[in-house]
Design a protein around this motif. Structure first.
Motif, PDB file in Angstrom:
ATOM      1  N   SER A  36     -36.113 -30.104  -1.073  1.00  0.00           N
ATOM      2  CA  SER A  36     -35.533 -30.506   0.203  1.00  0.00           C
ATOM      3  C   SER A  36     -34.237 -31.284  -0.017  1.00  0.00           C
ATOM      4  N   GLY A  37     -33.168 -30.825   0.643  1.00  0.00           N
ATOM      5  CA  GLY A  37     -31.894 -31.514   0.544  1.00  0.00           C
ATOM      6  C   GLY A  37     -31.008 -31.029  -0.586  1.00  0.00           C
ATOM      7  N   LEU A  38     -31.505 -30.140  -1.450  1.00  0.00           N
ATOM      8  CA  LEU A  38     -30.712 -29.610  -2.549  1.00  0.00           C
ATOM      9  C   LEU A  38     -29.995 -28.339  -2.113  1.00  0.00           C
ATOM     10  N   SER A  39     -28.927 -27.993  -2.833  1.00  0.00           N
ATOM     11  CA  SER A  39     -28.175 -26.770  -2.531  1.00  0.00           C
ATOM     12  C   SER A  39     -28.755 -25.580  -3.270  1.00  0.00           C
ATOM     13  N   LEU A  40     -30.077 -25.519  -3.359  1.00  0.00           N
ATOM     14  CA  LEU A  40     -30.753 -24.462  -4.107  1.00  0.00           C
ATOM     15  C   LEU A  40     -31.892 -23.893  -3.278  1.00  0.00           C
ATOM     16  N   ALA A  41     -32.144 -22.597  -3.463  1.00  0.00           N
ATOM     17  CA  ALA A  41     -33.253 -21.961  -2.757  1.00  0.00           C
ATOM     18  C   ALA A  41     -34.596 -22.354  -3.362  1.00  0.00           C
ATOM     19  N   PHE A  75     -22.725 -28.299 -11.931  1.00  0.00           N
ATOM     20  CA  PHE A  75     -23.806 -27.338 -12.143  1.00  0.00           C
ATOM     21  C   PHE A  75     -25.136 -28.054 -12.010  1.00  0.00           C
ATOM     22  N   TYR A  76     -26.215 -27.245 -11.867  1.00  0.00           N
ATOM     23  CA  TYR A  76     -27.546 -27.783 -11.599  1.00  0.00           C
ATOM     24  C   TYR A  76     -28.541 -27.246 -12.628  1.00  0.00           C
ATOM     25  N   VAL A  77     -29.419 -28.121 -13.067  1.00  0.00           N
ATOM     26  CA  VAL A  77     -30.510 -27.706 -13.940  1.00  0.00           C
ATOM     27  C   VAL A  77     -31.839 -28.199 -13.361  1.00  0.00           C
ATOM     28  N   LEU A  78     -32.907 -27.527 -13.739  1.00  0.00           N
ATOM     29  CA  LEU A  78     -34.264 -27.925 -13.374  1.00  0.00           C
ATOM     30  C   LEU A  78     -35.096 -28.050 -14.648  1.00  0.00           C
ATOM     31  N   ASP A  79     -36.271 -28.637 -14.526  1.00  0.00           N
ATOM     32  CA  ASP A  79     -37.183 -28.825 -15.661  1.00  0.00           C
ATOM     33  C   ASP A  79     -36.600 -29.717 -16.750  1.00  0.00           C
ATOM     34  N   GLY A 107     -37.535 -31.980 -12.087  1.00  0.00           N
ATOM     35  CA  GLY A 107     -36.583 -32.171 -13.181  1.00  0.00           C
ATOM     36  C   GLY A 107     -35.165 -31.782 -12.803  1.00  0.00           C
ATOM     37  N   PHE A 108     -34.769 -32.081 -11.553  1.00  0.00           N
ATOM     38  CA  PHE A 108     -33.446 -31.685 -11.067  1.00  0.00           C
ATOM     39  C   PHE A 108     -32.360 -32.628 -11.572  1.00  0.00           C
ATOM     40  N   LEU A 109     -31.210 -32.040 -11.926  1.00  0.00           N
ATOM     41  CA  LEU A 109     -30.040 -32.839 -12.284  1.00  0.00           C
ATOM     42  C   LEU A 109     -28.786 -32.073 -11.884  1.00  0.00           C
ATOM     43  N   ALA A 110     -27.853 -32.758 -11.216  1.00  0.00           N
ATOM     44  CA  ALA A 110     -26.537 -32.209 -10.914  1.00  0.00           C
ATOM     45  C   ALA A 110     -25.535 -32.852 -11.861  1.00  0.00           C
ATOM     46  N   VAL A 111     -24.755 -32.038 -12.549  1.00  0.00           N
ATOM     47  CA  VAL A 111     -23.802 -32.534 -13.542  1.00  0.00           C
ATOM     48  C   VAL A 111     -22.387 -32.198 -13.075  1.00  0.00           C
ATOM     49  N   ALA A 112     -21.560 -33.215 -12.832  1.00  0.00           N
ATOM     50  CA  ALA A 112     -20.188 -33.012 -12.376  1.00  0.00           C
ATOM     51  C   ALA A 112     -19.321 -32.463 -13.504  1.00  0.00           C
ATOM     52  N   VAL A 113     -18.504 -31.459 -13.207  1.00  0.00           N
ATOM     53  CA  VAL A 113     -17.585 -30.862 -14.182  1.00  0.00           C
ATOM     54  C   VAL A 113     -16.142 -31.023 -13.698  1.00  0.00           C
ATOM     55  N   ASN A 114     -15.834 -30.464 -12.515  1.00  0.00           N
ATOM     56  CA  ASN A 114     -14.508 -30.586 -11.903  1.00  0.00           C
ATOM     57  C   ASN A 114     -13.382 -30.146 -12.834  1.00  0.00           C
ATOM     58  N   LEU A 115     -13.531 -28.928 -13.371  1.00  0.00           N
ATOM     59  CA  LEU A 115     -12.527 -28.363 -14.263  1.00  0.00           C
ATOM     60  C   LEU A 115     -12.333 -26.877 -13.959  1.00  0.00           C
ATOM     61  N   PRO A 116     -11.107 -26.365 -14.162  1.00  0.00           N
ATOM     62  CA  PRO A 116     -10.923 -24.916 -14.114  1.00  0.00           C
ATOM     63  C   PRO A 116     -11.475 -24.311 -15.406  1.00  0.00           C
ATOM     64  N   TYR A 163     -34.972 -26.977 -20.568  1.00  0.00           N
ATOM     65  CA  TYR A 163     -34.558 -26.996 -19.165  1.00  0.00           C
ATOM     66  C   TYR A 163     -34.162 -25.587 -18.742  1.00  0.00           C
ATOM     67  N   ALA A 164     -34.071 -25.371 -17.429  1.00  0.00           N
ATOM     68  CA  ALA A 164     -33.643 -24.100 -16.867  1.00  0.00           C
ATOM     69  C   ALA A 164     -32.293 -24.284 -16.177  1.00  0.00           C
ATOM     70  N   VAL A 165     -31.414 -23.310 -16.322  1.00  0.00           N
ATOM     71  CA  VAL A 165     -30.117 -23.334 -15.651  1.00  0.00           C
ATOM     72  C   VAL A 165     -30.318 -22.833 -14.225  1.00  0.00           C
ATOM     73  N   ALA A 166     -30.126 -23.725 -13.240  1.00  0.00           N
ATOM     74  CA  ALA A 166     -30.452 -23.403 -11.851  1.00  0.00           C
ATOM     75  C   ALA A 166     -29.272 -22.840 -11.060  1.00  0.00           C
ATOM     76  N   GLY A 167     -28.060 -23.255 -11.359  1.00  0.00           N
ATOM     77  CA  GLY A 167     -26.916 -22.744 -10.617  1.00  0.00           C
ATOM     78  C   GLY A 167     -25.683 -23.594 -10.810  1.00  0.00           C
ATOM     79  N   LEU A 168     -24.612 -23.224 -10.126  1.00  0.00           N
ATOM     80  CA  LEU A 168     -23.382 -24.005 -10.197  1.00  0.00           C
ATOM     81  C   LEU A 168     -22.575 -23.820  -8.917  1.00  0.00           C
TER      82      LEU A 168
END
Length: 228
Positions: A75-80, A113-117, A160-169, A189-194
């Motif tokens: 709930s509240g995450l940008s993930l399905a 990007f987002y990871v789980l677990d 095990g959710f984590l959002a990691v800021a990148v902000n790079l081309p 961990y699992a790669v959830a999205g970006l």
């Protein structure tokens, strides 16, 4: 006064670029069965903001795996959160020879990007750690570690959710295993999205032009002072 107006306009454009980027962010969601009906294939392909991309894993020939998660915790995450996301051979990246790479057809801005677990142990003393690096089209960056959120506790119902800021081309980004352990199991961990945005090329050209105008005005002032 004109110089101040030019610089003010440049600042306004920069602010507009930042706002536009946030508004234009799109999430490539590996947890979504709608975006990716099947993830057990190589390469995994798609497109975003007019760019195609493909996802591969190492060792070569391995397949992506997935398992179910507590979707109610999303709930509240940008993930399905229909699934965990991407792993290698099984449901996660869990070995020092395993990695997942997403490569774009041209540069794109990776916001985060987002990871789980990715968990913290129940006693709070140990946190799982993952690693990533980026490719700008010429060189790869050094590996950068990311550490589990202390509130995401293993075997507690958390995801095990984590959002990691990148902000790079980037042209490509690679996730790998760091070898850290959470005192319960292996550090995996699992790669959830970006989240990605297009590069604001037109806006940057405008900023460059405004900067050039300001520079010309300063040069004319200097020449006028020398002549006096």
């Amino acid at each position: 006064m004109k110089t101040l107006k030019i610089l003010g306009a440049a600042a306004a454009v920069a602010a507009f670029v930042s706002f536009s980027n946030a508004a234009d962010a799109a999430v490539i969601d590996f947890t979504s069965s709608t975006q990716f009906p099947s993830i057990n294939a190589q390469p995994l392909t798609g497109s975003v903001h007019g760019r195609s991309f493909q996802v591969t894993s190492q060792p070569g020939g391995s397949v992506f795996g997935t398992d179910g998660i507590n979707a109610g915790k999303c709930s509240g995450l940008s993930l399905a959160c229909d699934r965990d996301g991407l792993g290698v051979s099984n449901d996660e990246i869990d070995g020092d020879r395993e990695s997942i790479t997403i490569e774009f057809s041209s540069l794109i801005n990776v916001v985060e990007f987002y990871v789980l677990d990715l968990f913290t142990s129940r006693n709070g003393r140990n946190q799982e750690v993952g690693s990533y690096r980026t490719f700008d089209g010429t060189t790869w960056s050094n590996l950068i570690d990311f550490t589990a959120d202390s509130n995401e506790v293993v075997n507690s119902g958390d995801i095990g959710f984590l959002a990691v800021a990148v902000n790079l081309p980037v042209k490509a980004i690679e996730w790998s295993y760091s070898g850290a352990n959470d005192n319960v199991g292996v550090g995996d961990y699992a790669v959830a999205g970006l989240a990605v945005t297009p590069l604001p090329a037109a806006a940057w050209f405008l900023l460059t032009g405004l900067g050039g105008l300001a520079g010309m005005r300063w040069l004319r002032k200097d020449r006028a002072a020398d002549a006096a």
